[in-house]
Design a protein around this motif. Sequence first.
Motif, PDB file in Angstrom:
ATOM      1  N   VAL A 114       0.813  -1.304   0.163  1.00  0.00           N
ATOM      2  CA  VAL A 114      -0.033  -0.052   0.070  1.00  0.00           C
ATOM      3  C   VAL A 114       0.689   1.321  -0.017  1.00  0.00           C
ATOM      4  CG1 VAL A 114      -1.592   1.464   1.232  1.00  0.00           C
ATOM      5  CG2 VAL A 114      -2.117  -0.940   1.229  1.00  0.00           C
ATOM      6  N   SER A 115       1.794   1.151   0.830  1.00  0.00           N
ATOM      7  CA  SER A 115       2.851   2.432   0.755  1.00  0.00           C
ATOM      8  C   SER A 115       3.455   2.580  -0.571  1.00  0.00           C
ATOM      9  CB  SER A 115       3.868   2.023   1.948  1.00  0.00           C
ATOM     10  OG  SER A 115       3.475   1.889   3.111  1.00  0.00           O
ATOM     11  N   ASP A 116       3.929   1.454  -1.095  1.00  0.00           N
ATOM     12  CA  ASP A 116       4.495   1.649  -2.463  1.00  0.00           C
ATOM     13  C   ASP A 116       3.544   2.495  -3.656  1.00  0.00           C
ATOM     14  OD1 ASP A 116       6.770   0.669  -1.643  1.00  0.00           O
ATOM     15  OD2 ASP A 116       6.642  -1.564  -2.506  1.00  0.00           O
ATOM     16  N   GLU A 117       2.185   1.883  -3.452  1.00  0.00           N
ATOM     17  CA  GLU A 117       1.202   2.471  -4.214  1.00  0.00           C
ATOM     18  C   GLU A 117       1.085   3.816  -3.980  1.00  0.00           C
ATOM     19  OE1 GLU A 117      -0.715   1.101  -6.969  1.00  0.00           O
ATOM     20  OE2 GLU A 117       0.623  -0.590  -6.917  1.00  0.00           O
ATOM     21  N   LEU A 118       0.847   4.267  -2.972  1.00  0.00           N
ATOM     22  CA  LEU A 118       0.900   5.849  -2.465  1.00  0.00           C
ATOM     23  C   LEU A 118       1.883   6.433  -2.835  1.00  0.00           C
ATOM     24  CD1 LEU A 118      -0.877   5.251   1.044  1.00  0.00           C
ATOM     25  CD2 LEU A 118      -1.926   6.061  -1.052  1.00  0.00           C
ATOM     26  N   GLU A 119       3.199   6.115  -2.690  1.00  0.00           N
ATOM     27  CA  GLU A 119       4.498   6.700  -3.265  1.00  0.00           C
ATOM     28  C   GLU A 119       4.412   6.797  -4.588  1.00  0.00           C
ATOM     29  OE1 GLU A 119       7.622   4.651  -1.380  1.00  0.00           O
ATOM     30  OE2 GLU A 119       7.268   5.591   0.615  1.00  0.00           O
ATOM     31  N   SER A 124       3.891  11.285   0.072  1.00  0.00           N
ATOM     32  CA  SER A 124       5.122  10.980   1.052  1.00  0.00           C
ATOM     33  C   SER A 124       4.340  10.052   2.082  1.00  0.00           C
ATOM     34  CB  SER A 124       5.461  12.428   1.811  1.00  0.00           C
ATOM     35  OG  SER A 124       6.422  11.963   2.784  1.00  0.00           O
ATOM     36  N   VAL A 125       4.910   9.100   2.474  1.00  0.00           N
ATOM     37  CA  VAL A 125       4.124   8.112   3.343  1.00  0.00           C
ATOM     38  C   VAL A 125       4.742   7.956   4.726  1.00  0.00           C
ATOM     39  CG1 VAL A 125       3.335   5.725   3.273  1.00  0.00           C
ATOM     40  CG2 VAL A 125       2.908   6.916   1.050  1.00  0.00           C
ATOM     41  N   LEU A 126       4.100   7.839   5.621  1.00  0.00           N
ATOM     42  CA  LEU A 126       4.597   7.451   6.947  1.00  0.00           C
ATOM     43  C   LEU A 126       4.003   6.134   7.369  1.00  0.00           C
ATOM     44  CD1 LEU A 126       4.101  11.078   8.727  1.00  0.00           C
ATOM     45  CD2 LEU A 126       6.183   9.979   7.662  1.00  0.00           C
ATOM     46  N   ALA A 127       4.669   5.115   7.485  1.00  0.00           N
ATOM     47  CA  ALA A 127       4.256   4.129   7.980  1.00  0.00           C
ATOM     48  C   ALA A 127       4.394   3.749   9.276  1.00  0.00           C
ATOM     49  CB  ALA A 127       4.882   2.600   7.262  1.00  0.00           C
ATOM     50  N   PHE A 128       3.161   3.477  10.176  1.00  0.00           N
ATOM     51  CA  PHE A 128       2.884   3.342  11.439  1.00  0.00           C
ATOM     52  C   PHE A 128       3.052   1.882  11.805  1.00  0.00           C
ATOM     53  CE2 PHE A 128       1.423   7.309  13.624  1.00  0.00           C
ATOM     54  CZ  PHE A 128       1.863   8.047  12.733  1.00  0.00           C
ATOM     55  N   PRO A 129       3.577   1.381  13.089  1.00  0.00           N
ATOM     56  CA  PRO A 129       3.572   0.058  13.465  1.00  0.00           C
ATOM     57  C   PRO A 129       2.161  -0.581  13.537  1.00  0.00           C
ATOM     58  CG  PRO A 129       4.742   1.363  14.894  1.00  0.00           C
ATOM     59  CD  PRO A 129       3.940   2.170  14.167  1.00  0.00           C
ATOM     60  N   PRO A 130       2.068  -1.703  12.936  1.00  0.00           N
ATOM     61  CA  PRO A 130       0.672  -2.464  13.449  1.00  0.00           C
ATOM     62  C   PRO A 130      -0.079  -2.286  14.909  1.00  0.00           C
ATOM     63  CG  PRO A 130       2.345  -3.848  12.336  1.00  0.00           C
ATOM     64  CD  PRO A 130       2.990  -2.752  12.826  1.00  0.00           C
ATOM     65  N   SER A 131      -1.326  -2.265  14.749  1.00  0.00           N
ATOM     66  CA  SER A 131      -2.081  -2.122  16.093  1.00  0.00           C
ATOM     67  C   SER A 131      -3.102  -3.122  16.436  1.00  0.00           C
ATOM     68  CB  SER A 131      -2.400  -0.828  15.990  1.00  0.00           C
ATOM     69  OG  SER A 131      -3.375  -0.566  17.416  1.00  0.00           O
ATOM     70  N   THR A 132      -3.346  -3.450  17.543  1.00  0.00           N
ATOM     71  CA  THR A 132      -4.383  -4.212  18.011  1.00  0.00           C
ATOM     72  C   THR A 132      -5.226  -3.580  19.008  1.00  0.00           C
ATOM     73  OG1 THR A 132      -3.060  -5.457  19.639  1.00  0.00           O
ATOM     74  CG2 THR A 132      -3.465  -6.405  17.311  1.00  0.00           C
ATOM     75  N   ASP A 133      -4.983  -2.309  18.971  1.00  0.00           N
ATOM     76  CA  ASP A 133      -5.911  -1.438  19.803  1.00  0.00           C
ATOM     77  C   ASP A 133      -7.262  -1.351  19.807  1.00  0.00           C
ATOM     78  OD1 ASP A 133      -3.435  -0.789  21.184  1.00  0.00           O
ATOM     79  OD2 ASP A 133      -3.179   1.033  20.243  1.00  0.00           O
ATOM     80  N   LEU A 149      -1.103  16.526   9.596  1.00  0.00           N
ATOM     81  CA  LEU A 149      -0.942  15.906   8.393  1.00  0.00           C
ATOM     82  C   LEU A 149      -0.448  17.078   7.546  1.00  0.00           C
ATOM     83  CD1 LEU A 149      -2.968  12.799   7.294  1.00  0.00           C
ATOM     84  CD2 LEU A 149      -0.508  13.100   7.443  1.00  0.00           C
ATOM     85  N   LEU A 150       0.610  17.049   6.724  1.00  0.00           N
ATOM     86  CA  LEU A 150       0.893  18.100   5.511  1.00  0.00           C
ATOM     87  C   LEU A 150       0.373  17.874   4.327  1.00  0.00           C
ATOM     88  CD1 LEU A 150       4.694  18.839   6.664  1.00  0.00           C
ATOM     89  CD2 LEU A 150       2.615  20.223   7.374  1.00  0.00           C
ATOM     90  N   ALA A 151       0.054  18.780   3.372  1.00  0.00           N
ATOM     91  CA  ALA A 151      -0.419  18.264   2.153  1.00  0.00           C
ATOM     92  C   ALA A 151       0.705  17.327   1.351  1.00  0.00           C
ATOM     93  CB  ALA A 151      -0.686  19.776   1.266  1.00  0.00           C
ATOM     94  N   GLY A 152       0.119  16.334   0.908  1.00  0.00           N
ATOM     95  CA  GLY A 152       1.081  15.391   0.055  1.00  0.00           C
ATOM     96  C   GLY A 152       1.431  14.179   1.110  1.00  0.00           C
ATOM     97  N   GLN A 153       0.920  14.286   2.172  1.00  0.00           N
ATOM     98  CA  GLN A 153       1.358  13.012   3.211  1.00  0.00           C
ATOM     99  C   GLN A 153       0.196  12.251   3.103  1.00  0.00           C
ATOM    100  OE1 GLN A 153       2.584  15.029   6.884  1.00  0.00           O
ATOM    101  NE2 GLN A 153       4.810  14.709   6.280  1.00  0.00           N
ATOM    102  N   VAL A 256      -5.764   4.023   5.886  1.00  0.00           N
ATOM    103  CA  VAL A 256      -4.817   4.955   5.330  1.00  0.00           C
ATOM    104  C   VAL A 256      -5.382   6.359   5.396  1.00  0.00           C
ATOM    105  CG1 VAL A 256      -4.055   5.666   2.977  1.00  0.00           C
ATOM    106  CG2 VAL A 256      -4.496   3.274   3.545  1.00  0.00           C
ATOM    107  N   LEU A 257      -4.637   7.258   5.878  1.00  0.00           N
ATOM    108  CA  LEU A 257      -5.111   8.669   6.240  1.00  0.00           C
ATOM    109  C   LEU A 257      -4.449   9.570   5.278  1.00  0.00           C
ATOM    110  CD1 LEU A 257      -6.913  10.026   8.509  1.00  0.00           C
ATOM    111  CD2 LEU A 257      -4.866  10.415   9.958  1.00  0.00           C
ATOM    112  N   VAL A 258      -4.835  10.261   4.777  1.00  0.00           N
ATOM    113  CA  VAL A 258      -4.402  11.036   3.570  1.00  0.00           C
ATOM    114  C   VAL A 258      -4.784  12.547   3.489  1.00  0.00           C
ATOM    115  CG1 VAL A 258      -4.086  11.021   0.906  1.00  0.00           C
ATOM    116  CG2 VAL A 258      -3.951   9.024   1.950  1.00  0.00           C
ATOM    117  N   LYS A 259      -3.760  13.382   3.242  1.00  0.00           N
ATOM    118  CA  LYS A 259      -4.017  14.735   2.882  1.00  0.00           C
ATOM    119  C   LYS A 259      -3.545  15.243   1.572  1.00  0.00           C
ATOM    120  CE  LYS A 259      -3.907  19.596   4.870  1.00  0.00           C
ATOM    121  NZ  LYS A 259      -3.698  20.437   5.906  1.00  0.00           N
ATOM    122  N   ARG A 260      -4.276  15.161   0.693  1.00  0.00           N
ATOM    123  CA  ARG A 260      -3.890  15.537  -0.762  1.00  0.00           C
ATOM    124  C   ARG A 260      -3.060  17.167  -0.948  1.00  0.00           C
ATOM    125  NH1 ARG A 260      -3.308  11.199  -4.006  1.00  0.00           N
ATOM    126  NH2 ARG A 260      -5.040   9.493  -2.943  1.00  0.00           N
TER     127      ARG A 260
END
Length: 261
Positions: A114-119, A124-133, A149-153, A256-260
């Motif tokens: 998913v990160s590769d597709e977004l890049e 610009s992608v920030l990969a966060f650790p997996p969660s079971t919260d 988030l900044l534009a494009g992140q 996926v959280l995105v700011k275009r």
Amino acid sequence: ELHAHTTASDGRPSIEELNAVRRHLSASKGGGLLRAASGKVRTLLLSDVIGGAAHDIGSGPSVPDPTTVQEAGEVLARHGLAAALRETVKPLDEEARRSESVIVGRPEDLALLVSDELEADGLSVLAFPPSTDAVEELARAYRGLAETLLAGQAIVRIAEPTLSLAEPAGRGGRSTHLAALVAPHLPEGVTLLALATDGVDGSSGTGGAEVDRASFRGLDVAAYCARWDTGTLVRLAGCQVGGGAPSGINLCDVHVLVKRA
């Protein structure tokens, strides 16, 4: 080992603990199929357990199990339960020597894809650790992260969140519930995708939702959340993803959280 995975802070058993009990309740799980097989058994696994070992995936019907009846019994006892348990195939048992397993796909691999597709789409992608919260905890986190988030992140996370229901419950799921809790608080230009990769988000009749701050305008989001009916909510709003049909794979949920720009 089972003891490396503690119960959640609110007393809920971890998925590893649940699987340990399942293995010791079943004749087929915990290597049960190995006992029935006469030759070498090779298992190719798609993992739906974050950080899980082979014996955690589907409760390991064709692989040996390092956990014990005693450990499974301790999990039950902590929750005031008891059951007739059976021992599973252990790593040093004769049957285990005929077992070979390979994990061919993990939830963490999906996060990379998913990160590769977004890049590739210029983000610009920030990969966060997996969660079971819990869903509520993730919702609070995403509401805060959306403000930074900044534009494009974009932020990508694999998750297997928990959602505790009260009765009577409507038609919902953890992805649609997360989307409902986050959407009204999103800044302008930010979207959230909450997707069940198996295509089935609980009883919601969807595979999840893609939302922004305007998605539920005019709808009583709090009321739908209170009756666990967020599948109905996202379908009314037209922001559902998929129709709730199984996808044939399961690599947990993806957020996926995105700011275009």
